[in-house]
Design an enzyme around this catalytic site. Structure first.
Site, PDB file in Angstrom:
ATOM      1  N   ALA A 275       0.859  -1.188   0.000  1.00  0.00           N
ATOM      2  CA  ALA A 275       0.000   0.000   0.000  1.00  0.00           C
ATOM      3  C   ALA A 275       0.885   1.224   0.000  1.00  0.00           C
ATOM      4  CB  ALA A 275      -0.903   0.007   1.235  1.00  0.00           C
ATOM      5  N   LYS A 276       0.389   2.339  -0.562  1.00  0.00           N
ATOM      6  CA  LYS A 276       1.209   3.544  -0.657  1.00  0.00           C
ATOM      7  C   LYS A 276       1.553   4.093   0.721  1.00  0.00           C
ATOM      8  CE  LYS A 276       3.472   6.612  -2.921  1.00  0.00           C
ATOM      9  NZ  LYS A 276       4.726   6.205  -3.557  1.00  0.00           N
ATOM     10  N   VAL A 277       0.576   4.109   1.624  1.00  0.00           N
ATOM     11  CA  VAL A 277       0.842   4.541   2.995  1.00  0.00           C
ATOM     12  C   VAL A 277       0.803   3.294   3.880  1.00  0.00           C
ATOM     13  CG1 VAL A 277       0.100   5.969   4.925  1.00  0.00           C
ATOM     14  CG2 VAL A 277      -0.230   6.773   2.572  1.00  0.00           C
TER      15      VAL A 277
END
Length: 356
Positions: A350-352
């Site tokens: 996931a990006k964050v």
């Protein structure tokens, strides 16, 4: 051959990552033109408070940027530095006395709960807290006394590229500001970065060596060591190749035994003292018949079996990592495409990343 339609272009694997890699010269220029004055102002304010030492915090790509800052602070300023273990405060509840300690937290999103909690705990413990993020409205920026915006713009591909080089340049300018210097060595970077990115066909040809690789080893010393770690991370998260990164000194202390004549090794040879310290490692790798590729000067590449020559002549050693990582980002992209995968969307990521 018919032209590619807009719909087909939008579905092309890796288009987001390749687009963001291409933005890097503009991002570097933006930091130099727009961000540098604010970074210098923050650096001067913090330097005036004479911090005793520095603790650096980050995860993943940002942890590699923090390691680069550690080299800068220790070499350029002679300040003792350490990389923190966040779990000591977030999981174990430790509350060390951080009075007059500079705590720098590096994060692209500024949203991971453990980073925010660690910064809050440091501030409560008396630290001077600085957040370095790509999100001025993030929880981490709000939790810290000072904030540097790396001005990379929205990054949508899961593998971080432009935010990494933006963090490196911002941290370099910060340390230069702490030293009372002008950071002028960085002015050449946007143009040289563009020259490297324009050499995509060279990297694509190099990527053919690794299409069927089962593992890889990356090594460097000094300022280049964070580059080796970041390149290994990029290869693992995009192409899923197990990529191990070692300081050249650590490689000689045991892991060299796993290197044989079919082992792919990438050496990042920074032009300067770090590259000189790496030379005995390169000699040992050649003796073992390793499949050695060098990212470095023309002379170093010519002495190896293959490589990518960097335009680093007369470029200060401490800013070379901002250029070194570019062909390695491109390599991770090309290897991933060659293996039939999409570097924009690595599985299970996931990006964050919300660690606690």
């Amino acid at each position: 051959m018919s032209a590619t339609s807009p719909a087909q272009q939008s579905e092309r694997p890796g288009r987001i990552m390749s687009g963001e890699m291409a933005e890097q010269p503009a991002v570097l220029r933006r930091i130099l033109d727009e961000g540098a004055p604010r970074i210098r102002e923050i650096a001067e304010q913090i330097a005036a408070r004479s911090p005793r030492f520095v603790l650096l915090t980050g995860r993943g790509t940002s942890d590699n940027a923090a390691l680069y800052a550690k080299y800068l602070l220790e070499v350029r300023l002679g300040m003792p530095c350490g990389l923190t273990s966040m779990s000591t405060t977030t999981a174990y509840g430790a509350r060390p006395d951080l009075t007059d300690v500079l705590v720098v937290t590096v994060s692209q999103s500024g949203g991971s709960p453990d980073l925010v909690a660690s910064a809050e705990a440091a501030r409560e413990a008396g630290a001077i807290t600085l957040a370095v993020t790509n999100n001025a409205d993030s929880a981490l920026a709000r939790a810290s006394e000072f904030h540097i915006d790396v001005l990379a713009g929205a990054e949508k591909a899961l593998p971080a590229t432009k935010t990494y080089t933006a963090e490196l340049l911002s941290l370099y300018l910060f340390v230069e500001g702490m030293a009372g210097a002008d950071g002028s060595a960085a002015k050449v970077l946007p143009e040289l970065a563009q020259q490297i990115l324009d050499r995509g066909p060279e990297v694509k040809e190099l990527a053919g060596r690794y299409r069927f690789a089962e593992r890889m080893v990356l090594t460097s010393r000094g300022y280049g060591y964070p580059t080796a770690k970041e390149a290994a991370l990029k290869l693992m998260e995009t192409s899923y190749i197990p990529a191990l990164s070692y300081s050249g000194a650590d490689l000689l202390h045991g892991p060299l035994a796993m290197v044989d004549n079919i082992s792919p090794v990438i050496a990042i040879v920074t032009e300067g003292k770090g590259g000189q310290a790496l030379q005995p490692v390169l000699d040992r790798l050649k003796d073992r018949g390793a499949d050695l590729v060098v990212i470095g000067s023309r002379e170093q590449v010519a002495a190896a079996s293959a490589g990518f020559a960097l335009p680093t002549e007369n470029v200060a050693e401490e800013v070379q990592p901002i250029l070194e990582i570019l062909p390695l980002q491109m390599l991770a992209y090309e290897v991933t495409i060659a293996r039939g995968q999409d570097p924009d969307a690595p599985r299970s990521l996931a990006k964050v990343t919300e660690t606690h």
